[in-house]
Design an enzyme around this catalytic site. Structure first.
Site, short mmCIF file in Angstrom:
data_model
loop_
_atom_site.label_atom_id
_atom_site.label_comp_id
_atom_site.label_asym_id
_atom_site.label_seq_id
_atom_site.Cartn_x
_atom_site.Cartn_y
_atom_site.Cartn_z
N ASP A 1 0.85 -1.18 0.00
CA ASP A 1 0.00 0.00 0.00
C ASP A 1 0.90 1.25 0.00
OD1 ASP A 1 -1.81 1.96 0.77
OD2 ASP A 1 -1.74 1.36 2.87
N GLY A 2 0.66 2.17 -0.93
CA GLY A 2 1.52 3.35 -1.08
C GLY A 2 1.60 4.20 0.16
N ASP B 1 0.59 7.71 -9.52
CA ASP B 1 -0.29 7.39 -10.65
C ASP B 1 -1.47 6.60 -10.13
OD1 ASP B 1 -1.47 6.80 -13.01
OD2 ASP B 1 0.09 5.45 -13.74
N1 SPD Z 1 -10.35 8.39 -14.61
C1 SPD Z 1 -9.16 7.64 -14.91
C2 SPD Z 1 -8.00 7.96 -14.05
C3 SPD Z 1 -6.88 7.00 -14.30
C4 SPD Z 1 -5.60 7.46 -13.73
N2 SPD Z 1 -4.59 6.44 -13.71
C5 SPD Z 1 -4.26 5.90 -14.96
C6 SPD Z 1 -3.25 4.82 -14.88
C7 SPD Z 1 -2.41 4.80 -16.08
N3 SPD Z 1 -1.08 4.41 -15.81
#
Ligand code: SPD
Length: 290
Positions: free
Chosen positions: A149-150, A167
């Protein structure tokens, strides 16, 4: 109800991103077939072959990437913070089990180590199998993978990183804690002096409350903070925002020239796009300054 409507569209050859996060609006993408579907310990993972956008990764019914336009999001999430730092050597990436951010961060010769923390190992496995051109980021020998978990991981780090990139998926399900103040406190502590964070910041159109919240948190905790926007046609709204903050100077302009070979390989990021991405329309500027 949303699930039933989604199923009905699927039978007609369309994946529709119907979700309570964006009531009354949805992106639809024509699909030829479902290539993979499984429930991990954390979420539902689906991979589709689309008619026009290559393969598509969907987590809990929400589009994470398509092969056709993933470059825009991954380039901006990685190169905005890395180019705003004068000498990024130690990088932490939290979330994004597809490996796209690692692929982009790894393009910087200054980077000596990339720690990668992802809660759901299954996403990495599925991405390596179906998205090799994105998951190639995992092949970099500077990458060290931590299945965790981050929030927990970051709390063990003190002054470790020049750049941290988060991300995350949206603030529902496993990604929710990554949009809260305690997590941002942890990010701050994990940064080395002059360090920079970059997080998935949702949308001023669709989620003004999250944009306001993340802006307030980062403004209070960091020396400088700024919101950028990237066009991603297959995300609902056609765009997504990027929240950045720094323990050093403003990060709205690149801190160093870009290597010519690196620039030649990119399709979205450039020093001009870097500066332009931080120009916000008045309604969005009001949100980040509220
Ligand atoms: N609403 C979509 C948000 C997605 C964000 N993360 C994308 C992961 C791609 N590596």
């Amino acid at each position: 109800m949303a699930a039933e409507v989604q199923e009905e569209y699927l039978h007609k050859g369309w994946f529709s991103e119907i979700n309570e996060m964006w009531p009354g609006i949805a992106v639809s993408i024509g699909v030829d077939k479902k290539l993979f579907s499984a429930k991990s310990r954390y979420q539902q993972i689906d991979v589709y072959q689309t008619r026009s956008h290559g393969k598509m990764l969907v987590l809990d019914g929400i589009i994470q990437l398509t092969e056709q336009d993933e470059f825009a999001y991954h380039e901006m999430m990685a190169h905005l913070p890395l180019m705003a730092h004068p000498n990024p050597e130690r990088v932490l990436v939290i979330g994004g089990g597809d490996g796209g951010i690692l692929r982009e961060a790894g393009r910087h010769d200054t980077v000596r180590r990339m720690d990668f923390c992802e809660i759901d190992e299954k996403v990495i496995e599925v991405s390596r199998r179906f998205f090799p051109e994105t998951a190639c980021g995992f092949n970099d020998e500077r990458v060290h993978i931590h299945i965790e978990d981050g929030d927990t991981f970051v709390n063990r780090c003190k002054s470790c990183y020049d750049v941290i990139i988060v991300d995350s998926s949206d603030p529902v399900g496993p990604g929710e804690a990554l949009f809260r103040r305690p997590f941002y406190n942890g990010l701050k502590q994990a940064l080395a002096p002059g360090g920079i964070i970059c997080t998935q910041g949702e949308s001023s159109f669709l989620h003004p409350e999250w944009v306001r919240e993340l802006s307030q948190i980062t403004r209070e905790l960091f020396e400088a903070s700024a919101y950028a926007t990237v066009i991603v046609p297959t995300y609902t709204g056609g765009h997504i925002s990027i929240c950045t903050a720094s323990l050093g100077p403003a990060l709205t302009v690149p801190a160093r020239p870009m290597d010519k070979d690196l620039q030649a390989r990119l399709k979205y990021y450039s020093p001009e796009v870097h500066k332009a991405a931080f120009a916000l329309p008045p309604f969005a500027r009001k949100l980040v300054e509220a």
